[in-house]
Design a protein around this motif. Structure first.
Motif: not given
Length: 244
Positions: A20-30, A134-143
């Motif tokens: 849940s942190v901002v991704k540096a390589a994302s195609s979306c803005s901050y 940035c549609a399709g980019e992963l923003y959260r992962s949990a098990t």
């Protein structure tokens, strides 16, 4: 009655914000990344025991009419799926994975039922962006892990031992043999019988002491009160005599 086993097993677990942190390589803005992080952080899940419809059968014990058959299973609920995100649920045991959008939900709530509960199952839940560049980019992962159905819970031996772990309807440990079940149940029963008495508090001890010595205490108090009243009357009479 196996009241405990027929109560709904409800375990609510909010997802830990792993990605849940901002991704540096994302195609979306901050700003857009912050928006997705907030949406992903709101996604949570729960699971509970439920009855799942399994078809119809002939009731041979009654009037031989068709009756509905239900089996015990789990209902997995995923909350807060909006139009701007979608989720992927991966069953790590079967390797099955499915993607769900807001259109698959009821007001953002996704409900999945499964009667495949013979084994403990690990799930992975991923939350993805569904708009902007940035549609399709992963923003959260949990098990999370769901328990397995415990067939020993239906034994009559569990009627009088609802607190025994292997009498619970769903458990998070591997199966044991019937011999081990019997041995552990017997040990549990013995421990219950040998359980030391709970230490009583001060007031409880005081009340019990009074109950056990009620006659003596009441008699003593009565005598003390009589002596006190008599002494007071004598003192008052003496004072009045002096005044007169």
């Amino acid at each position: 009655m196996k009241k405990i086993k027929f109560l709904l097993l409800t375990l609510v677990v909010f997802l830990i914000p792993i990605n849940s942190v901002v991704k540096a390589a994302s195609s979306c803005s901050y700003e857009e990344q912050v928006e997705f992080n907030n949406l992903a952080a709101n996604v949570s899940y729960s699971y509970e025991a439920t009855d799942i419809y399994s078809g119809k059968a002939i009731n041979i014990d009654g009037d031989e009419e068709e009756v509905d058959i239900y089996v015990r299973g789990l209902k997995i609920t995923i909350l807060n799926i909006t139009d701007d995100i979608y989720v992927k649920l991966i069953n790590n045991r079967t390797r099955e994975n499915k993607i769900y959008y807001n259109k698959d939900t009821q007001d953002g709530v996704l409900t999945i039922t499964t009667d495949d509960v013979d084994e403990i199952t690990d799930y992975k839940l991923e939350v993805y962006a569904n708009k902007y560049s940035c549609a399709g980019e992963l923003y959260r992962s949990a098990t999370f892990t769901t328990p397995r159905y415990n067939y020993y819970s239906s034994l009559s031996a569990c009627d009088d031992n609802p607190g025994f772990y292997y009498c619970q309807e769903f458990i998070n440990s591997e199966d044991i043999s019937l011999g081990d079940f019997t041995e552990r149940l017997e040990k549990y029963r013995n421990e219950q019988e040998e359980e030391p008495p709970v230490e009583k508090g001060f007031w409880q001890k005081l009340i019990e002491f009074y109950k056990n010595h009620m006659l003596v205490i009441n008699t003593s108090l009565t005598i003390i009160i009589i002596i006190g009243v008599t002494s007071t009357v004598i003192i008052v009479k003496k004072r009045r005599s002096r005044i007169l």
